[in-house]
Design an enzyme around this catalytic site. Structure first.
Site, mmCIF file in Angstrom:
data_model
loop_
_atom_site.group_PDB
_atom_site.id
_atom_site.type_symbol
_atom_site.label_atom_id
_atom_site.label_comp_id
_atom_site.label_asym_id
_atom_site.label_seq_id
_atom_site.Cartn_x
_atom_site.Cartn_y
_atom_site.Cartn_z
ATOM 1 N N ARG A 197 0.707 -1.177 0.165
ATOM 2 C CA ARG A 197 0.112 -0.005 0.028
ATOM 3 C C ARG A 197 0.959 1.232 0.086
ATOM 4 O O ARG A 197 0.445 2.305 -0.289
ATOM 5 C CB ARG A 197 -1.056 0.003 1.212
ATOM 6 N N ASP A 249 -7.152 22.976 -8.392
ATOM 7 C CA ASP A 249 -7.237 21.987 -9.321
ATOM 8 C C ASP A 249 -6.604 22.394 -10.829
ATOM 9 O O ASP A 249 -7.222 23.289 -11.566
ATOM 10 C CB ASP A 249 -8.711 21.630 -9.531
#
Ligand code: PLP
Length: 418
Positions: free
Chosen positions: A89, A215
């Protein structure tokens, strides 16, 4: 995952070539197109001294379990490691290579974290940087699922959101309260294409001790290095231009040294992992981003200019065009244009817009953008701080790598059906 390799030992092309590599400073000064090609190809990720050579691309390291040599090795790796194999992970060299390459693209960045989608990256950043009682300033032109997260889970966790006019500029100062912790920007807005005055907003934010997040999916750091414009955290949906081939989903957060530990700690707690196979696809896309982006931008402007001259078109929303209200700020801040823009159909209704879209054959009807193929979708902006008063229906085009003459012929068929 993907902290900047301050301790990199040069970047010899193969482990067998014992030549002094460039320093980190040399690497920082490389031009963006070179960084796209070189980024993340650290020798320890592309070769093995026992094999006597190296490969060009970091191989796909698929892993859940990592094996340790012995108990001492297990103890030595500890929980705090990154860029060291620990558990699947936490990433493998394929994942770190992509994160590294993205960090390289953002001067001033400490590191990059990867998420299963752009939405996941946005949500993770908002969770990491905000706490109950905090106030968030969110741009009114934000991608709709970003709004949904603010109005949904974030509100449930006690964070209040105020939407602000994308064109607010220095006026953002008046909206900052003692509880404001973060200002979220998206520029240009990915449906309505307003260009924000990012340097002004980030300057005001810094003066007031407020973080900023952008963004940057439309421009990517190639056209707009966000951190160099004062932003603290930059997000991208890699699904779009970085992947470039419409076959994988991923999101990224790249941050300054000050913010990086908070994002990394939250990422470890949230436990979102990305697939090394998808990272390899993203790395493949990244290598050609510069040439693709130039072509997307050029094709997009050809089509936008042609549309602007059509009697059926009321408005073209493209900051790369001189008549666009955002053109001045865009020319000041951006190094070019991508291929995503909008236009409105003069006097048409929704049924007319549907006839227009249905008549297109080269433009696929579908969400997302930034792939090599052209796409079209209807746009229905959601606003709460400002009004979207345009009576004419909006169409959004993602211009791909086809010959623009063929795209124009396709759009002509659309107008005939309208
Ligand atoms: C501007 C913008 N940001 C974020 C996203 C979300 O990215 P993803 O689809 O990878 O979750 C999108 C997707 O369309 C987008 O247009």
């Amino acid at each position: 995952m993907g902290r900047r390799p301050r301790d990199a030992q040069g970047d010899r092309r193969g482990l067998t070539r014992q030549v002094a590599g460039p320093t980190d400073k040399d690497k920082d000064e490389r031009r963006p197109a070179t960084k796209l090609v070189q980024g993340g190809r650290r020798p320890e990720w592309t070769g093995d001294p026992r094999l006597g050579g190296s490969v060009v691309n970091p191989p796909v390291w698929r892993a859940s379990t990592i094996l340790y040599d012995n108990m001492a090795d297990l103890a030595a790796r500890g929980h705090a490691t990154h860029d060291k194999l620990y558990y699947g992970r936490r990433g493998t060299p394929t994942v770190w290579a992509l994160a590294d390459a993205l960090t390289d693209m953002e001067p001033g960045a400490e590191g990059t974290l990867l998420y299963p989608s752009g939405v996941a990256a946005n949500s993770a950043a908002l969770l990491a940087l905000l706490a109950p009682g905090d106030h968030l300033l969110m741009v009114d032109s934000a991608y709709e699922p970003t709004r949904a997260f603010c109005d949904g889970l974030l509100a449930r966790y006690g964070v209040t959101t105020t939407y602000y006019d994308p064109l607010v500029g220095a006026g953002i100062a008046e909206l900052i309260t003692p509880q404001t912790r973060l200002i979220f920007l998206e520029s240009p807005g990915s449906l309505t294409f307003e260009v924000q005055d990012v340097p002004t907003i980030t300057r005001v934010a810094r003066e007031r001790g407020v973080l900023t997040m952008l963004d940057n999916t439309w421009a990517t750091p190639l056209l707009f290095p966000a951190l160099a414009h004062g932003v603290d955290v930059t997000m991208m949906s890699l699904t779009k231009y970085v992947g470039g081939h419409s076959d994988a989903m991923m999101g990224s957060l790249t941050a300054t040294k000050a913010v990086w530990p908070r994002l990394r700690s939250a990422a470890y707690q949230l436990g979102q992992a990305v697939s090394p196979d998808d990272c390899a696809l993203m790395l493949r896309g990244l290598r050609t981003l510069d040439v693709r982006m130039q072509r997307h931008g050029k094709n997009g402007l050809v089509v936008a200019d042609w549309l602007a001259a059509r009697p059926e078109v009321a408005r073209v929303l493209h900051p790369g065009r001189e008549d666009d209200p955002g053109h001045q700020i865009w020319s000041r801040d951006f190094g070019g244009t991508s291929g995503l823009f909008g236009f409105t159909l003069k006097g048409a209704d929704d049924a007319g817009r549907a006839r227009f879209i249905d008549a297109l054959s080269l433009f696929g009807i579908g969400f997302s953008w930034g792939g090599y193929e052209s796409l079209v979708v209807p746009g229905n902006p959601i606003r709460t701080a400002t009004a979207w008063n345009d009576p004419d229906p909006l169409v959004r085009l993602s211009i791909g790598l086809e010959d623009p003459a063929d795209l124009i012929a396709d759009l002509e068929r659309g107008f005939a059906a309208l």
